[in-house]
Design an enzyme around this catalytic site. Structure first.
Site, PDB file in Angstrom:
ATOM      1  N   SER A   1      73.948 -14.273  -0.307  1.00  0.00           N
ATOM      2  CA  SER A   1      73.784 -13.905   0.445  1.00  0.00           C
ATOM      3  C   SER A   1      75.016 -14.920   1.289  1.00  0.00           C
ATOM      4  O   SER A   1      75.194 -16.056   0.674  1.00  0.00           O
ATOM      5  CB  SER A   1      72.510 -13.574   1.891  1.00  0.00           C
ATOM      6  OG  SER A   1      73.190 -13.869   2.971  1.00  0.00           O
TER       7      SER A   1
ATOM      8  N   TYR B   1      65.031 -18.964   3.845  1.00  0.00           N
ATOM      9  CA  TYR B   1      65.560 -17.461   3.022  1.00  0.00           C
ATOM     10  C   TYR B   1      66.853 -17.325   2.489  1.00  0.00           C
ATOM     11  O   TYR B   1      67.601 -17.918   1.346  1.00  0.00           O
ATOM     12  CB  TYR B   1      65.919 -16.566   4.634  1.00  0.00           C
ATOM     13  CG  TYR B   1      67.066 -15.449   3.786  1.00  0.00           C
ATOM     14  CD1 TYR B   1      66.953 -14.588   3.323  1.00  0.00           C
ATOM     15  CD2 TYR B   1      68.269 -15.526   4.304  1.00  0.00           C
ATOM     16  CE1 TYR B   1      67.632 -13.674   2.355  1.00  0.00           C
ATOM     17  CE2 TYR B   1      69.190 -14.817   3.494  1.00  0.00           C
ATOM     18  CZ  TYR B   1      68.615 -13.404   3.103  1.00  0.00           C
ATOM     19  OH  TYR B   1      69.683 -12.224   2.590  1.00  0.00           O
TER      20      TYR B   1
ATOM     21  N   GLY C   1      63.832  -3.309  -5.725  1.00  0.00           N
ATOM     22  CA  GLY C   1      64.167  -2.834  -4.254  1.00  0.00           C
ATOM     23  C   GLY C   1      64.711  -1.995  -4.258  1.00  0.00           C
ATOM     24  O   GLY C   1      65.538  -1.565  -3.108  1.00  0.00           O
ATOM     25  N   ALA C   2      65.036  -0.516  -4.978  1.00  0.00           N
ATOM     26  CA  ALA C   2      65.347   0.592  -5.519  1.00  0.00           C
ATOM     27  C   ALA C   2      64.999   1.729  -4.179  1.00  0.00           C
ATOM     28  O   ALA C   2      65.298   3.071  -4.474  1.00  0.00           O
ATOM     29  CB  ALA C   2      65.555   0.994  -6.454  1.00  0.00           C
ATOM     30  N   ASN C   3      64.364   1.741  -3.601  1.00  0.00           N
ATOM     31  CA  ASN C   3      63.121   2.143  -2.352  1.00  0.00           C
ATOM     32  C   ASN C   3      63.975   2.812  -1.652  1.00  0.00           C
ATOM     33  O   ASN C   3      63.801   2.715   0.172  1.00  0.00           O
ATOM     34  CB  ASN C   3      61.707   2.519  -2.435  1.00  0.00           C
ATOM     35  CG  ASN C   3      61.984   1.058  -1.719  1.00  0.00           C
ATOM     36  OD1 ASN C   3      62.219   0.177  -1.805  1.00  0.00           O
ATOM     37  ND2 ASN C   3      60.283   0.940  -1.622  1.00  0.00           N
ATOM     38  N   THR C   4      64.680   1.887  -0.872  1.00  0.00           N
ATOM     39  CA  THR C   4      65.612   1.434   0.545  1.00  0.00           C
ATOM     40  C   THR C   4      66.711   0.649   0.384  1.00  0.00           C
ATOM     41  O   THR C   4      67.180   0.096  -0.343  1.00  0.00           O
ATOM     42  CB  THR C   4      64.492   1.077   1.506  1.00  0.00           C
ATOM     43  OG1 THR C   4      65.481   1.145   3.340  1.00  0.00           O
ATOM     44  CG2 THR C   4      64.565  -0.227   1.362  1.00  0.00           C
ATOM     45  N   GLY C   5      67.672   0.839   1.507  1.00  0.00           N
ATOM     46  CA  GLY C   5      68.738   0.102   1.428  1.00  0.00           C
ATOM     47  C   GLY C   5      69.746  -0.047   0.333  1.00  0.00           C
ATOM     48  O   GLY C   5      70.444   1.247  -0.381  1.00  0.00           O
ATOM     49  N   ILE C   6      70.345  -1.181   0.285  1.00  0.00           N
ATOM     50  CA  ILE C   6      71.706  -1.003  -0.864  1.00  0.00           C
ATOM     51  C   ILE C   6      71.261  -0.425  -2.896  1.00  0.00           C
ATOM     52  O   ILE C   6      71.645   0.109  -2.822  1.00  0.00           O
ATOM     53  CB  ILE C   6      72.211  -3.217  -0.778  1.00  0.00           C
ATOM     54  CG1 ILE C   6      72.049  -3.221   0.408  1.00  0.00           C
ATOM     55  CG2 ILE C   6      72.724  -3.334  -1.798  1.00  0.00           C
ATOM     56  CD1 ILE C   6      72.805  -4.384   0.727  1.00  0.00           C
ATOM     57  N   GLY C   7      69.602  -1.265  -2.405  1.00  0.00           N
ATOM     58  CA  GLY C   7      69.181  -0.704  -3.523  1.00  0.00           C
ATOM     59  C   GLY C   7      68.843   0.632  -3.865  1.00  0.00           C
ATOM     60  O   GLY C   7      69.284   1.273  -5.544  1.00  0.00           O
TER      61      GLY C   7
END
EC number: 1.1.1.300
Length: 401
Positions: free
Chosen positions: A261, A286, A132-138
């Site tokens: 989380s 979630y 998930g490195a294409n946005t946000g924390i990643g």
């Protein structure tokens, strides 16, 4: 509590679970029955109040607030519970609270940004995978790892977006060894294909950060029939980790970081309903998957003891990211309390701390969050988000036969 009687023919008075409930001039008042030592409202549940209000407005023909909207339900409850004087007090509080928060915002921001990974470790010759490195924390995590010299794989479902992020990281850091590989955690075939390609290309893997996730999705299943939250957030990363585990052992010392989380506190593992086929709540699904992340981390640490592969779970804080894209209530809350919300760069610090800080080996299997003051502020923001989860999801609870 279920109302004992809600007679639609009685426009003025309804009997609700042992209390007389009278609508007068559009406002609701309640009084205890004779001989009762308890206040009338003690007998009345929110559900009963709303049902009574619905009947009143429906039979009398009066215009009611929209019951489908969150603010409409809140308005109904305020009318039912509060006198005009109390209503004025609530409105004044709601008016001045944003002003007080605005005044305190700079200090809040300072506290939120105080938790920074201070490790100076360099990663030349090291290999890292960030899901998930294409946005946000990643994205911010991958950028920092690249800045320190690592060869970084961006494991993304959207390869086109990942390529744009990779070029951005290469430009900012000067590190050209930032690569993009397709990884769809909702499809075990994609996970196996990613692992097969990676193992064929790389001789080492030193850092695996299981960061990708989904939150509050409408009910759906992965390609393999798993409930989407559990399938992507836990089972997908579970399979990916096991497929790469031998490479991590060969490259030891190495680390695995699972992004969980604060919401795991509401999580429960319902083995009789793992796929959400009997009942489903997007918010709670979630939470269940985040609890699974922590349990997986602990058991994995136990099994890897003595292998020089360590694993940690982290709470990144309440972060402004695309994670809340499926919930309009959460997006509204994020905007309203934006001064409580971390930037993705700030949110990445806990993952980076566990991936880089020396001397954490003895704490393998532990769950990491922010410092005391910072965590208290984040916990308040987290409670807001949890409230939004409950408020947004419970009315849409899906019962399945």
């Amino acid at each position: 509590m279920i109302p004992k009687a809600l007679d639609p023919r009685e426009c003025g008075i309804c009997c609700v679970s042992g209390a007389w409930f009278s609508f007068s001039r559009g406002l609701a008042t309640a009084r205890s029955l004779p001989g009762s030592s308890r206040r009338a409202l003690d007998y009345i549940s929110h559900t009963a109040l709303l049902q009574a209000a619905v009947l009143y407005y429906g039979v009398s023909g009066r215009k009611s607030p929209s019951r489908s909207a969150p603010l409409g339900r809140l308005a109904l409850l305020l009318q039912l519970y509060l006198s005009p004087g109390e209503m004025i007090g609530v409105l004044l509080l709601l008016f001045f609270l944003p002003l007080l928060l605005y005044i305190a915002a700079p200090q809040i921001r300072k506290m939120l940004s105080s938790g920074v990974c201070t490790s100076t470790v360099q990663l030349l010759g090291k290999v890292a995978v960030v899901t998930g490195a294409n946005t946000g924390i990643g994205k911010e995590t991958a950028k920092e790892l690249a800045q320190r010299g690592a060869r970084v794989y961006l494991a993304c479902r959207d390869v086109q977006k990942g390529e744009l992020v990779a070029r951005e990281i290469q430009t900012v850091t000067g590190n050209q060894e930032v690569l993009v590989k397709k990884l769809d955690l909702a499809d075990t075939k994609s996970i196996r294909a990613f692992a097969k390609g990676f193992l064929a290309e790389e001789k080492h893997l030193h850092i695996l950060i299981n960061n990708a996730g989904v939150m509050m999705c409408p009910y759906s299943k992965t390609a393999d029939g798993f409930e989407m939250h559990m399938g992507v957030n836990h089972l997908g990363h579970f399979l990916l980790t096991l497929l790469l585990l031998e490479k991590l052992k060969e490259s030891a010392p190495s680390r695995i970081v699972n992004v969980s989380s604060f919401a795991h506190h509401l999580g429960r593992i319902h083995f009789h309903n793992l796929q959400g086929e009997k009942f489903y709540s997007a918010g709670l699904a979630y939470c269940h998957s985040k609890l699974a992340n922590i349990l997986f981390t602990r058991e994995l640490a136990r099994r890897l003891k003595g292998s020089s592969v360590t694993t940690y779970s982290v709470h990144p804080g309440t972060v402004n990211s695309e994670l809340v894209r499926h919930s309009s209530v959460m997006r509204w809350m994020w905007r309203l309390f934006s001064f409580f919300i971390k930037t993705p760069q700030q949110g990445a610090q806990t993952s980076l701390y566990c991936a880089l800080t020396e001397g954490l080996e003895s704490l393998s299997g532990n769950h990491f969050s922010s410092g005391s003051w910072q965590f208290k502020i984040e916990m308040a923001a987290g409670l807001v988000s949890v409230t939004a989860m409950w408020h947004g999801c419970l009315p849409r609870l899906v019962m399945r036969q």
